[in-house]
Structure formats: C-alpha cells, structure tokens
Design a protein around this motif. Structure first.
Motif, mmCIF file in Angstrom:
data_model
loop_
_atom_site.group_PDB
_atom_site.id
_atom_site.type_symbol
_atom_site.label_atom_id
_atom_site.label_comp_id
_atom_site.label_asym_id
_atom_site.label_seq_id
_atom_site.Cartn_x
_atom_site.Cartn_y
_atom_site.Cartn_z
ATOM 1 N N ASP A 280 -3.280 23.057 -0.576
ATOM 2 C CA ASP A 280 -2.945 22.812 -2.083
ATOM 3 C C ASP A 280 -1.536 23.325 -2.543
ATOM 4 N N GLY A 281 -1.093 23.023 -3.450
ATOM 5 C CA GLY A 281 0.046 23.544 -3.899
ATOM 6 C C GLY A 281 1.263 22.293 -3.813
ATOM 7 N N ILE A 282 0.830 21.163 -3.410
ATOM 8 C CA ILE A 282 1.597 20.077 -2.827
ATOM 9 C C ILE A 282 0.764 18.651 -3.363
ATOM 10 N N GLY A 283 1.873 17.647 -3.638
ATOM 11 C CA GLY A 283 1.656 16.585 -4.155
ATOM 12 C C GLY A 283 2.550 15.520 -4.002
ATOM 13 N N VAL A 284 2.427 14.380 -4.799
ATOM 14 C CA VAL A 284 3.441 13.426 -4.700
ATOM 15 C C VAL A 284 3.931 13.023 -6.127
ATOM 16 N N ALA A 285 5.224 12.348 -6.179
ATOM 17 C CA ALA A 285 5.993 11.987 -7.082
ATOM 18 C C ALA A 285 5.779 10.279 -7.041
ATOM 19 N N VAL A 286 5.053 9.774 -7.545
ATOM 20 C CA VAL A 286 4.999 8.074 -7.392
ATOM 21 C C VAL A 286 6.099 7.475 -8.422
ATOM 22 N N ASP A 287 7.241 7.246 -7.574
ATOM 23 C CA ASP A 287 8.289 6.069 -8.159
ATOM 24 C C ASP A 287 8.147 4.858 -8.113
ATOM 25 N N VAL A 288 7.869 3.837 -9.077
ATOM 26 C CA VAL A 288 7.690 2.486 -9.005
ATOM 27 C C VAL A 288 8.835 1.765 -7.820
ATOM 28 N N TYR A 289 9.782 2.194 -8.131
ATOM 29 C CA TYR A 289 11.023 1.502 -7.412
ATOM 30 C C TYR A 289 10.814 1.574 -5.839
ATOM 31 N N HIS A 290 10.225 2.741 -5.543
ATOM 32 C CA HIS A 290 10.024 2.894 -4.132
ATOM 33 C C HIS A 290 8.802 2.529 -3.558
ATOM 34 N N THR A 291 7.742 2.140 -4.357
ATOM 35 C CA THR A 291 6.438 1.938 -3.867
ATOM 36 C C THR A 291 5.792 0.367 -4.477
ATOM 37 N N TRP A 292 6.603 -0.164 -5.270
ATOM 38 C CA TRP A 292 6.114 -1.481 -5.898
ATOM 39 C C TRP A 292 5.560 -2.484 -5.034
ATOM 40 N N TRP A 293 6.063 -2.498 -3.870
ATOM 41 C CA TRP A 293 5.925 -3.619 -2.798
ATOM 42 C C TRP A 293 4.724 -3.137 -1.795
ATOM 43 N N ASP A 294 4.277 -1.878 -1.831
ATOM 44 C CA ASP A 294 3.307 -1.322 -0.803
ATOM 45 C C ASP A 294 1.966 -2.042 -1.044
ATOM 46 N N PRO A 295 1.570 -2.675 -0.099
ATOM 47 C CA PRO A 295 0.011 -3.458 -0.243
ATOM 48 C C PRO A 295 -1.010 -2.433 -0.173
ATOM 49 N N MET A 296 -0.811 -1.211 0.145
ATOM 50 C CA MET A 296 -1.809 0.063 0.033
ATOM 51 C C MET A 296 -1.225 0.806 -1.143
ATOM 52 N N LEU A 297 -0.556 0.301 -2.172
ATOM 53 C CA LEU A 297 -0.400 1.187 -3.370
ATOM 54 C C LEU A 297 -1.539 1.502 -4.168
ATOM 55 N N GLU A 298 -2.389 0.640 -4.548
ATOM 56 C CA GLU A 298 -3.192 1.004 -5.652
ATOM 57 C C GLU A 298 -4.419 2.130 -4.837
ATOM 58 N N GLN A 299 -4.725 1.635 -3.674
ATOM 59 C CA GLN A 299 -5.453 2.491 -2.686
ATOM 60 C C GLN A 299 -5.179 3.800 -2.446
ATOM 61 N N GLN A 300 -3.723 3.918 -2.405
ATOM 62 C CA GLN A 300 -3.291 5.428 -2.134
ATOM 63 C C GLN A 300 -3.061 6.232 -3.360
ATOM 64 N N ILE A 301 -2.621 5.405 -4.364
ATOM 65 C CA ILE A 301 -2.769 6.078 -5.878
ATOM 66 C C ILE A 301 -4.170 6.642 -6.177
ATOM 67 N N ALA A 302 -5.231 5.950 -5.901
ATOM 68 C CA ALA A 302 -6.457 6.293 -6.105
ATOM 69 C C ALA A 302 -6.848 7.538 -5.291
ATOM 70 N N ARG A 303 -6.618 7.667 -3.986
ATOM 71 C CA ARG A 303 -6.509 8.616 -3.095
ATOM 72 C C ARG A 303 -5.975 9.880 -3.729
ATOM 73 N N ALA A 304 -4.682 9.717 -4.017
ATOM 74 C CA ALA A 304 -3.878 10.681 -4.666
ATOM 75 C C ALA A 304 -4.322 11.359 -5.694
ATOM 76 N N GLY A 305 -4.826 10.451 -6.595
ATOM 77 C CA GLY A 305 -5.659 11.030 -8.052
ATOM 78 C C GLY A 305 -6.815 11.872 -7.496
ATOM 79 N N ALA A 306 -7.728 11.336 -6.701
ATOM 80 C CA ALA A 306 -8.824 12.012 -6.363
ATOM 81 C C ALA A 306 -8.645 13.388 -6.047
ATOM 82 N N ALA A 307 -7.575 13.565 -5.037
ATOM 83 C CA ALA A 307 -7.225 14.604 -4.758
ATOM 84 C C ALA A 307 -6.371 15.766 -5.572
ATOM 85 N N GLY A 308 -6.006 15.235 -6.912
ATOM 86 C CA GLY A 308 -5.319 15.972 -7.886
ATOM 87 C C GLY A 308 -3.837 15.966 -7.429
#
Lengths: 274, 274
Positions: free
Chosen positions: A169-197
């Motif tokens: 704990d104590g660590i997470g991610v900054a989701v920047d659309v510029y860096h990530t918009w192309w990623d085929p795994m984006l939605e899946q990994q956003i959901a993963r990030a959200g589920a882990a807070g």
C-alpha cells in the motif's frame, strides 16, 4: 463558484506564469485545483507555495515530479532516492494528493531495459517507507513507449500495477490519457487499478495528428483523437472520483498564447468534450 | 560469397537508388536478400522486378506493404481489401516470404480505436483466403504506439498474435525491433509467436536518443539503445531462422549519404553489433 472536477497542471502555463500568477489566473476562472512542478515551487519557495495553497484552499492533485531512479553508479541511484525524499517533503508541505513519479529511462550507455526496470522497482521500494511515514501516496506514471529510452521505462499501466502489487500500500498510478490511450489493455488495467484503490490521478490533454514533436506537441482536449469521455467513464467506473488534471506541453501553440486564454479554453473544453 | 542472414529493406536506400540500382549495389556488397516497397516495384514494373529477383537468385524477405484497412465508408474498406489483393499478387510474383501488413490507424474524424481494431481484423479475415490461395503468408507488423493514430492501431506483438489466432494459418507477424523493443511482454510474446510458427520477418535498426522525428529518425544498428543481440537471441530461440532485414528511415542522415556507403555500414554493423 469553483469548477468541480477540473485541475490544472501548471506545466500547461509554465511559459506564461509563475506559481503565484498561475494560481491567481486559475482562481479567476473558478479553478481551485492545481498540480505544480518542483521547479515552480522552488522558484517562489516552498513556504510561500504552501501559504498560497492554504490561503486559497486549493486542492493539489499532485506534485510533479519524483522518479528518475536508474543509474549505473549505485551512489547516483542513492542520490536519486535522497532527492525523491525531498520531493516527498515538498508534497507533504503542499498537502498534495500524490507525488507523481516519472521513473527514468535507460542509464547512459545501457542497452538493458530490464535492468533499468529493476532499478526502478528497487528505487521505489526504498522510497516508499519514507513516503508512507509522511502521508504522501506515490503515483507511478507510466509514460508513452516513445519515452522508454530517456524518460520512463515503465510504459504501461499493467507494468506500473505489477510494481504496485509487489510493494503493497501507499502506492498507485497516475493515468495520463496521452501516455495510455493507445493501449489495448487500457480498460482492463484501469479496472484492475480501481479495484485495488490505486488510481491516484487522471491527467488529460489530446493526441494530435500529426504530432510534430515527441515532447512538446500535446493537444488541447478536443483537438486530437483520444476518446476522453470513454476513458473518463472507465476511470469513474473503476471508482476514481478526483479531478481531471489538464497537462499540456505545447511549445509551438499553447505556451505561446496568453495564459488567461489558455485557462479559459481549458475550462470550455472540460465542459464540452471531457 | 553471399552474406548469410542479412537482408536490406530497400526503404533504407530509397532516396539513393531505384530497385534495379539497389539490387546491383546490394549484390556488390554480398547482400543477396532484399525487401522492396510496392512503389519501388511499380516504378520499374512488376515483370522487370520479378526478372531481377530471379536472375540474381535473390531472397525477398517481404514485400512492403499491404494493410491500411480502417475507413468509415464500407466501400473504402472494400477498396482497401481489393488493393491488398493486388499486393498479394505482387508478393507472389516476387516469391516474397511474406506480405507485410501495416494495418492502418483511426479513420479520419474517429476517436474509436477499438472500432478501428475491429476493422483491421475484419479486413485481414477477408484478405486471408486470397493470400493463402496464392501462397503468400501475411505478416502483421505491430507498429510503435506513437503511430497508433495514423499508421497502425495494432501496437504490440500480443495484439497481433491475438488476431493471428483468431484467423488460423497463413498469417503471422513481422517483429521489428524499432516498434517493439520497449515492450515489457516482448520476450514472452516472441516465444509465443515462435511456438506457433508465426515469426515471418525480423526487422532491425536502432532507437536513437534523442529521437528528433517521429517518422524519419531511425538509427543504424549500434547507434542507439536497442538490445539487438538480445532480441535476436530470443527470436532465434523461438525457432526463426530467416534473415535480419535492415529497415532505416532517416531523412537527415542515412538517406543523405551515398547508397554504397550506407550498405557497407549495414554490413559492418550486422557483423559487429547484431
């Protein structure tokens, strides 16, 4: 009335304003959330920056930036971690939501991106206890793969979240659309990030076609091809409720316009296309 | 003596030579494998190109390029597939190892990269029977994410291989180090591609630091940060035994030098750093 849900990363107007001027200009537009850079804080002094934040009751959606961990020389890696501890101090003084980490690329002369990635994980592991002790969440910002060599060898959300899971704990991610918009795994990994807070920040701008410069040709929201509403919906569905933070580096366009005009267009686009 | 394992993508000397001149220059250096572009073939005519290939007993490691499938208008998508059938004809006439597919980016005005990706899979599915009937393997080339908007919305090997698995046999991937070197999943996906017999081409050049142009600033092998030997080892461990194909787009450097000099440096670097 403050505008709900909009923050300005002060790099967006860094050529026009210092931190104090930028805050005045933001407040005039109803923007009550900012994300400053360390050099902007240093320029007016940390105490004065903290005073400005407090007296205006600003939300600080992040301090940019810590990171830059890899180096061939262990002493230089240790120095980088020490510098990151100072960044934590500053983030704490500003009551920032997080310290954004741009993790660094390949050490000079290296061809070994795997080793660089290990140095990143090791560096963050050494920094994390200090950050937690000071109440500052660390936000790994995966950068676009075009920056893998010289800015950040963490290039996907999946990679960043793998590091987070290693470290607890104590660590997470900054989701920047510029860096990530192309990623085929984006939605899946956003959901993963959200589920882990672990979604700590949501940066927005746009990807221009054509893009004329690798660093300084980011677009204003609505001027490019990114599905801003779709990504926002995914991030909100994943449970993130913080502001969207506008971060535009634009040497040939937005940095050349009057700062008030830039901010007013940010507000307009935030209200219409984000 | 022919140089084993080296092919030249003729884009590397496109400003200096037409196809016939390029072949003469390659043969003079002992290079007996090439990969031409369709415009280079058209410029001298397909029959003459095929004659040159045959009379010199050249290996053609690929024809560049088919693809560019997405379009909003179904008639334009159909036209793209028809044009790809002509590319298959040309690849067959040249006995090319594969037709390289640069799949295309977002249709004009679109913000929907998922839809573009579906159009790609659909387009390739429609092309594949014709390619198989003509004995031409299709090679999806995942392009670097910085080209996702305007050139190819297939940006990782994993994505390309997922499409291959949907479509069955007669299709594989072109692994270009420039597009893939940053990918945290690279080794894993190379192994996956090899296990399925889907590695159809191996393109090499280098990633320069700094990179000054998104399109035309590729480096000569050895001048950048890519772990060429490591990637080659992974590709060979996965069972690929074909040539490495040098593909360098370089408007400010290599395209300005004499073609013979460029080819001779390709040979030298192939022998020393690849």
């Amino acid at each position: 009335m403050p505008i709900e849900g909009l923050s300005i990363n002060l790099a967006t107007v860094r050529e026009q304003f210092d931190l104090a001027q930028a805050v005045d200009a933001c407040m005039a537009q109803g923007i009550h959330a900012i994300a400053p850079w360390r050099d902007q804080v240093a320029h007016i002094g940390l105490a004065e920056a903290a005073r400005i934040v407090e007296s205006n009751a600003l939300r600080v959606t992040g301090l940019c930036r810590g990171g830059m961990f890899p180096a061939c020389d262990p002493a230089r890696r240790e120095a980088a971690i020490e510098d990151n501890r100072r960044a934590v101090d500053e983030a704490a003084a500003l009551h920032a939501d997080c310290l954004v980490l741009v993790v660094g690329g390949l050490p000079e002369g290296s061809h070994d991106i795997r080793a660089a990635r290990e140095m990143v994980a090791e560096g963050i592991a050494k920094l994390l206890p200090y950050a937690k002790a000071n109440g500052v969440p660390l936000a790994i910002e995966p950068l676009h793969p075009m920056y893998a060599a010289d800015r950040a060898c963490v290039n996907t959300l999946e990679q960043a979240l793998d590091i987070c899971e290693l470290l607890g704990d104590g660590i997470g991610v900054a989701v920047d659309v510029y860096h990530t918009w192309w990623d085929p795994m984006l939605e899946q990994q956003i959901a993963r990030a959200g589920a882990a807070g672990r979604i700590l920040a949501h940066h927005i701008c746009d990807w221009l076609v054509p893009t004329r410069d690798l660093l300084f040709d980011r677009g204003m929201m609505g001027d490019g091809v990114i599905d801003l509403r779709g990504i926002r919906a995914a991030i909100e569905a994943a449970g993130y409720r913080g502001p969207q933070e506008v971060e535009i580096f634009s040497s040939q366009n937005w940095w050349k316009r009057p700062g008030d005009e830039v901010l007013s267009i940010c507000v307009e686009r935030f209200n219409t296309v984000c």
